[in-house]
Design a protein around this motif. Structure first.
Motif, PDB file in Angstrom:
ATOM      1  N   LEU A  19       0.815  -1.213   0.000  1.00 46.88           N
ATOM      2  CA  LEU A  19       0.000   0.000   0.000  1.00 46.88           C
ATOM      3  C   LEU A  19       0.852   1.267   0.000  1.00 46.88           C
ATOM      4  N   ASN A  20       1.914   1.288   0.810  1.00 45.15           N
ATOM      5  CA  ASN A  20       2.726   2.500   0.907  1.00 45.15           C
ATOM      6  C   ASN A  20       3.576   2.753  -0.337  1.00 45.15           C
ATOM      7  N   GLU A  21       3.576   1.835  -1.301  1.00 39.03           N
ATOM      8  CA  GLU A  21       4.320   2.020  -2.548  1.00 39.03           C
ATOM      9  C   GLU A  21       3.398   2.218  -3.749  1.00 39.03           C
ATOM     10  N   PRO A  80      -1.007   8.689   0.904  1.00 40.46           N
ATOM     11  CA  PRO A  80      -1.415   7.450   1.587  1.00 40.46           C
ATOM     12  C   PRO A  80      -2.822   7.015   1.164  1.00 40.46           C
ATOM     13  N   GLU A 126      -5.872   3.889   2.080  1.00 35.33           N
ATOM     14  CA  GLU A 126      -6.249   2.886   3.071  1.00 35.33           C
ATOM     15  C   GLU A 126      -6.535   1.534   2.440  1.00 35.33           C
ATOM     16  N   SER A 173       7.254  -1.256  -6.656  1.00 33.17           N
ATOM     17  CA  SER A 173       6.776   0.068  -6.288  1.00 33.17           C
ATOM     18  C   SER A 173       6.199   0.768  -7.503  1.00 33.17           C
ATOM     19  N   LYS A 217       5.268   4.072  -6.919  1.00 30.60           N
ATOM     20  CA  LYS A 217       5.769   5.421  -6.638  1.00 30.60           C
ATOM     21  C   LYS A 217       7.122   5.656  -7.310  1.00 30.60           C
TER      22      LYS A 217
END
Length: 125
Positions: free
Chosen positions: A76-78, A83, A85, A114, A116
């Protein structure tokens, strides 16, 4: 025995185990084939970019098929710089996305990706 192997046909295979009590051997034709993940790991490197297809959404990220038979996890964080949920906030199954390899673990057979770090993504929805 698969439908491609006939009784009494001669083949090369790997012996997985032998049960002396039952007099049975367990054989594998696939064990002699090259491992697709290891072949991918030989050619891939961290930082390499791929265009892939989202195959599965899970609470902690998404799985993306980067080449045939090879999928990696985008946590999720990539997913995106902001951010999120749930993965549904960014992608859906079947979406084409651009990803970058951030970690490749041969022993655990894990591919971490990733979105990002993949930069601009003209394929994303």
């Amino acid at each position: 025995m698969t439908h491609s192997q006939r009784t009494y046909e001669c083949s090369t295979c790997s012996v997985l185990c032998f049960d002396t009590h039952q007099g049975e051997a367990r054989l594998s034709l696939r064990a002699l084939q090259p491992d697709p993940f290891q072949e991918f790991a030989d050619a891939a490197r961290e930082g390499q970019e791929f265009h892939g297809t989202v195959t599965k959404l899970v609470p902690f990220g998404v799985f993306v098929r980067v080449v045939e038979d090879i999928e990696g996890l985008v946590p999720l964080n990539e997913l995106i710089p902001m951010p999120v949920e749930t993965p549904e906030q960014d992608v859906q199954v079947g979406d084409r996305v651009k990803v970058t390899i951030i970690s490749l673990d041969r022993d655990a057979r894990r591919l971490l990706l990733s979105r990002k770090k993949a930069g601009s993504d003209p394929l994303s929805p």
